[in-house]
Design an enzyme around this catalytic site. Sequence first.
Site, PDB file in Angstrom:
ATOM      1  N   LEU A 140      -2.362-122.639  52.895  1.00 46.44           N
ATOM      2  CA  LEU A 140      -1.509-122.608  51.591  1.00 46.44           C
ATOM      3  C   LEU A 140      -0.077-122.891  52.253  1.00 46.44           C
ATOM      4  O   LEU A 140       0.704-121.925  52.387  1.00 46.44           O
ATOM      5  CB  LEU A 140      -1.641-121.546  50.595  1.00 46.44           C
ATOM      6  CG  LEU A 140      -1.320-121.775  49.227  1.00 46.44           C
ATOM      7  CD1 LEU A 140      -1.420-123.031  48.503  1.00 46.44           C
ATOM      8  CD2 LEU A 140      -1.218-120.321  48.564  1.00 46.44           C
ATOM      9  N   HIS A 141       0.213-124.191  52.853  1.00 44.51           N
ATOM     10  CA  HIS A 141       1.469-124.292  53.656  1.00 44.51           C
ATOM     11  C   HIS A 141       2.007-125.437  53.137  1.00 44.51           C
ATOM     12  O   HIS A 141       1.148-126.363  52.430  1.00 44.51           O
ATOM     13  CB  HIS A 141       1.214-124.461  54.933  1.00 44.51           C
ATOM     14  CG  HIS A 141       0.700-123.147  55.537  1.00 44.51           C
ATOM     15  ND1 HIS A 141       1.401-122.151  55.902  1.00 44.51           N
ATOM     16  CD2 HIS A 141      -0.591-122.812  56.077  1.00 44.51           C
ATOM     17  CE1 HIS A 141       0.720-121.217  56.516  1.00 44.51           C
ATOM     18  NE2 HIS A 141      -0.569-121.694  56.581  1.00 44.51           N
ATOM     19  N   ALA A 142       3.660-125.656  52.939  1.00 44.65           N
ATOM     20  CA  ALA A 142       4.310-126.731  52.647  1.00 44.65           C
ATOM     21  C   ALA A 142       3.842-127.386  51.434  1.00 44.65           C
ATOM     22  O   ALA A 142       3.925-127.248  50.435  1.00 44.65           O
ATOM     23  CB  ALA A 142       4.117-127.687  53.919  1.00 44.65           C
ATOM     24  N   PRO A 161       0.872-127.833  49.650  1.00 43.24           N
ATOM     25  CA  PRO A 161      -0.047-127.084  48.676  1.00 43.24           C
ATOM     26  C   PRO A 161       0.939-125.952  48.245  1.00 43.24           C
ATOM     27  O   PRO A 161       0.676-125.550  47.073  1.00 43.24           O
ATOM     28  CB  PRO A 161      -1.125-126.483  49.698  1.00 43.24           C
ATOM     29  CG  PRO A 161      -1.217-127.508  50.827  1.00 43.24           C
ATOM     30  CD  PRO A 161       0.365-128.072  51.064  1.00 43.24           C
TER      31      PRO A 161
END
Length: 88
Positions: free
Chosen positions: A14-16, A18
């Site tokens: 769950l980075h950038a 997403p």
Amino acid sequence: MKQITVSVVDPVGLHARPATVAVNAASKFKSEVNIAYNGREVNMKSIMGVMSLGIPTQSEITITCNGDDEDAAIAAIEEVLRAQKIIG
């Protein structure tokens, strides 16, 4: 209060991108929306908060909605995250 526990399946976690999808989905509602991972909980409407959790792929997260539109919020957030293949 409505709550779901799901697994993150996006290869980057769950980075950038997403995280942006998640924050945008949560921000459409009046309810308080939080995301919890590894004993920490943050406001899901905050991109910095969500990214600070450092959620990797295959992690279990809990999303909590509390407020007037909590039913619609939890359903819509789950739908968007599943459609974008962020959660499984």
